[in-house]
Design an enzyme around this catalytic site. Structure first.
Site, short mmCIF file in Angstrom:
data_model
loop_
_atom_site.label_atom_id
_atom_site.label_comp_id
_atom_site.label_asym_id
_atom_site.label_seq_id
_atom_site.Cartn_x
_atom_site.Cartn_y
_atom_site.Cartn_z
N LYS A 1 0.83 -1.20 0.00
CA LYS A 1 0.00 0.00 0.00
C LYS A 1 0.87 1.26 0.00
O LYS A 1 1.51 1.58 0.99
CB LYS A 1 -0.92 0.06 1.22
CG LYS A 1 -2.02 1.12 1.04
CD LYS A 1 -2.71 1.52 2.30
CE LYS A 1 -2.00 2.59 3.06
NZ LYS A 1 -1.87 3.87 2.33
N GLU B 1 10.05 0.85 10.52
CA GLU B 1 11.07 1.89 10.30
C GLU B 1 10.35 3.21 10.50
O GLU B 1 9.52 3.60 9.68
CB GLU B 1 11.65 1.74 8.89
CG GLU B 1 12.99 2.44 8.74
CD GLU B 1 12.84 3.81 8.11
OE1 GLU B 1 12.72 4.78 8.89
OE2 GLU B 1 12.83 3.92 6.89
N CYS C 1 13.44 10.45 6.93
CA CYS C 1 13.44 9.86 8.27
C CYS C 1 14.77 10.12 8.98
O CYS C 1 14.79 10.28 10.19
CB CYS C 1 13.12 8.38 8.20
SG CYS C 1 14.17 7.47 7.07
N GLU D 1 9.75 15.16 15.95
CA GLU D 1 10.11 15.12 14.53
C GLU D 1 9.25 16.14 13.78
O GLU D 1 8.03 16.07 13.81
CB GLU D 1 9.86 13.72 13.97
CG GLU D 1 10.22 13.61 12.52
CD GLU D 1 10.09 12.18 11.98
OE1 GLU D 1 9.01 11.58 12.13
OE2 GLU D 1 11.06 11.68 11.40
P1 NAI Z 1 1.74 8.00 8.52
O1 NAI Z 1 2.58 7.17 9.39
O2 NAI Z 1 0.33 8.24 8.94
O3 NAI Z 1 1.70 7.40 7.04
C1 NAI Z 1 2.63 6.48 6.51
C2 NAI Z 1 1.90 5.33 5.84
O4 NAI Z 1 1.11 4.66 6.81
C3 NAI Z 1 0.93 5.75 4.74
O5 NAI Z 1 0.94 4.77 3.71
C4 NAI Z 1 -0.40 5.73 5.44
O6 NAI Z 1 -1.48 5.52 4.55
C5 NAI Z 1 -0.24 4.56 6.38
N1 NAI Z 1 -1.11 4.57 7.57
C6 NAI Z 1 -1.54 5.64 8.27
N2 NAI Z 1 -2.32 5.26 9.29
C7 NAI Z 1 -2.38 3.90 9.25
C8 NAI Z 1 -3.02 2.90 10.04
N3 NAI Z 1 -3.76 3.23 11.10
N4 NAI Z 1 -2.84 1.59 9.72
C9 NAI Z 1 -2.08 1.25 8.67
N5 NAI Z 1 -1.46 2.15 7.87
C10 NAI Z 1 -1.60 3.45 8.15
O7 NAI Z 1 2.48 9.39 8.33
P2 NAI Z 1 1.83 10.80 7.90
O8 NAI Z 1 0.56 11.01 8.64
O9 NAI Z 1 1.79 10.87 6.44
O10 NAI Z 1 2.94 11.79 8.45
C11 NAI Z 1 2.97 12.14 9.84
C12 NAI Z 1 4.36 12.22 10.35
O11 NAI Z 1 4.94 10.93 10.28
C13 NAI Z 1 5.32 13.10 9.57
O12 NAI Z 1 5.22 14.43 9.95
C14 NAI Z 1 6.63 12.48 9.95
O13 NAI Z 1 7.01 12.98 11.21
C15 NAI Z 1 6.34 11.01 10.09
N6 NAI Z 1 6.71 10.25 8.89
C16 NAI Z 1 7.87 9.54 8.91
C17 NAI Z 1 8.29 8.87 7.78
C18 NAI Z 1 9.56 8.12 7.75
O14 NAI Z 1 10.15 7.97 6.69
N7 NAI Z 1 10.00 7.57 8.85
C19 NAI Z 1 7.53 8.93 6.53
C20 NAI Z 1 6.29 9.63 6.62
C21 NAI Z 1 5.93 10.28 7.77
#
Ligand code: NAI
Ligand code: MG
Length: 510
Positions: free
Chosen positions: A201, A276, A310, A407
């Site tokens: 996904k 991660e 990240c 972050e």
């Molecule tokens: P997120 O963690 O919500 O999204 C990342 C992925 O997880 C997306 O594919 C999303 O559809 C999916 N997702 C979200 N909620 C889920 C759930 N309950 N169950 C399963 N999958 C789920 O991140 P978001 O909201 O886009 O960004 C928020 C913060 O997260 C950012 O400000 C940043 O701090 C952090 N982040 C860190 C990343 C990294 O590379 N470590 C990448 C993206 C965001």
């Protein structure tokens, strides 16, 4: 920087324009299928805030279909019996196809994510290709051990014991929007090498390159159901996928908040989980270095990909003696960066991914101001369409400020002074994260003293964010667990089975 200087987004190529008009579909069992429900996701160009395409919004029924297809592909059919060199050849074919379409993919990625096309060409697309080629070689090198045991049976009994690594099964893979194709490739490559199957996904903000990758996976000739791709929202599609009892393992990259939810959701059926997650990575500068050289490295560490990385070097710790000189250098880079739309060749820093992310970053800047921090450069959003935030350097911070602890995931660095190594290491280790760190020094003894003190999954010396498919990658503390890439990445996608055979004599039980 003059906000009015932000140019308009150039027009897309014919190939990309054609792809954007494609109907919203899901890849299930080797076919592009209509989603079950009526809901669609608007795909937005963050450089213009305009809708450019529409993606399917997979519901529970779609998730169930995809997981079943992945299960069937894993348990039966040609994939199960595939030989390592057959999987390797398919992976190379896929990598070659990605290379053939590299320019189109770079354009699509830049359009969907907002990153400068020069960066997509240099980092994202070659990186994605590299993951498939690197892991292709592992398909034929997954091995086990034999053991010299002291097992005793009836007189004359001999034993042979060994381990084999078997594919873990059907994997749910959920990836974020900051490096969409690269993350999808990083996740899929070990699946394909080990003989697992996947339901992938992509993030709702950036579905395009994963869908194009799906087309190339079919063209490469992978059997139906080996890779299924569902576009959809995290809270619905992602959550349904994670909870599905037909999933054996979940591999997630994203926020720590969602990582925790996933770990809980995995518990009822004890799915294997690798996470991660977020970071607040320190860049630690010792006093022996040339401030100007380090300043450009430190600026690159935070402003690359608009800070949406990240491992972004979002906390800069500089030894007091050279703090002012380094800060001056980082601020100079920060105010000279060319902000612009992704597809403009001159752009050095693009917009953030979404309105939500820009608002989040601006709220952090506001909280920094309220808590008494001083903004040296940037600190706001240019008055222009597109989710831009100016590259920002902040000083006069205290360890308990939100901007120091949390972050931000934007082009914002907080700079602090330290005196001696132990104090620098202690400050760098503060907070819940432990993904990565960099140390800048040519003092070998100081570096060797510092490296073991740093609680992080990766420590770079005189470089930052150097990531290679051969190098294990993952976090300490709340930056997650499990190591992707390298041999560790293969171990993550395999179960180890011990086999013990009584090969001579009557054998024995118990
Ligand atoms: P997120 O963690 O919500 O999204 C990342 C992925 O997880 C997306 O594919 C999303 O559809 C999916 N997702 C979200 N909620 C889920 C759930 N309950 N169950 C399963 N999958 C789920 O991140 P978001 O909201 O886009 O960004 C928020 C913060 O997260 C950012 O400000 C940043 O701090 C952090 N982040 C860190 C990343 C990294 O590379 N470590 C990448 C993206 C965001
Ligand atoms: Mg979220």
């Amino acid at each position: 920087m003059n906000a009015n200087a932000i140019p308009e987004q150039p027009a897309v190529s014919d190939a990309v324009a054609r792809f954007l008009r494609r109907p919203a579909r899901l890849l299930i069992n080797g076919e592009w299928v209509e989603p079950h429900g009526k809901s669609r996701i608007a795909v937005i160009d963050p450089s213009t805030e305009r809708q450019i395409a529409e993606a399917a919004d997979a519901d529970d029924a779609d998730v169930d279909r995809a997981v079943r297809a992945a299960r069937t592909a894993f348990e039966a059919g040609p994939w199960r019996d595939s030989l390592p060199d057959e999987r390797e050849a398919l992976m190379w074919r896929l990598a070659d196809l990605l290379e053939k379409h590299a320019e189109e993919l770079a354009e699509l990625e830049s359009l969907d994510n907002g990153k400068p096309i020069s960066m997509a060409r240099l980092v994202d697309i070659p990186g994605a290709i590299g993951h498939f080629r690197y892991m292709a070689g592992w398909a034929s090198k997954i091995d086990g051990s034999t053991f010299n045991t002291s097992l005793r049976g009836a007189p004359g009994t001999k034993f042979q014991t060994y381990t084999v690594r078997e594919p873990v099964g059907v994997v749910a893979q959920i990836v974020p929007w900051n490096f969409p194709l690269l993350m999808a490739a990083l996740k899929l490559a070990p699946v394909l090498a080990t003989g697992c199957t996947s339901v992938l996904k992509p993030a709702e903000q950036t579905p395009l390159t994963a869908l194009r990758l799906g087309e190339l996976i079919l063209e490469a000739g992978f059997p139906p159901g080996v890779v299924n791709i569902l576009t959809g929202h995290g809270e619905t599609t992602g959550a349904a996928l994670v909870a599905h009892p037909g999933i054996d393992k979940i591999a997630f990259t994203g926020s720590t908040e969602v990582g925790k939810l996933i770990n809980i959701a995995a518990t009822p059926t004890l799915k294997r989980v690798s996470l991660e997650l977020g970071g607040k990575s320190p860049v630690i500068v010792l006093p022996d270095v040339d401030p100007r050289t380090v300043a450009s490295g430190a600026a690159q560490a935070i402003f690359f990909n608009s800070g949406q990385v990240c491992v972004a070097g979002s906390r800069l710790f500089v030894q007091r003696k050279i703090f002012d000189a380094v800060l001056e250098g980082v601020s100079a880079v920060s105010s000279s960066l060319v902000l612009g739309p992704g597809l403009d060749e001159r752009t050095q820093m693009g917009p953030l991914i979404s309105q939500e992310q820009r608002d989040r970053v601006l709220a952090y800047l506001e909280s920094g101001r309220e808590q008494g921090a001083a903004i040296v450069t940037g600190g706001n959003a240019p008055a222009h369409a597109g989710y831009y935030v100016k590259p920002t350097v902040i000083v006069d911070v205290k360890p308990d400020m939100k901007i120091v602890r949390e972050e931000i995931f934007g082009p914002v660095v907080v700079a602090q002074r330290f005196d001696d190594l132990d104090e620098g290491a202690a400050a760098a280790n503060e907070g819940p994260y432990g993904l990565a760190a960099s140390i800048w020094s040519n003092d070998l003894r100081a570096v060797q003293r510092l490296v073991p003190k740093i609680k992080a999954g990766t420590v770079w010396v005189n470089c930052h964010a150097m990531i290679d498919p051969g190098m294990p990658f993952g976090g300490y503390k709340q930056s997650g667990f499990g190591r992707e890439q390298g041999r560790a990445g293969i171990e993550l996608y395999t179960e180890m089975k011990s086999v013990c055979m009584a090969v001579q004599g009557r054998g024995v039980a118990g």
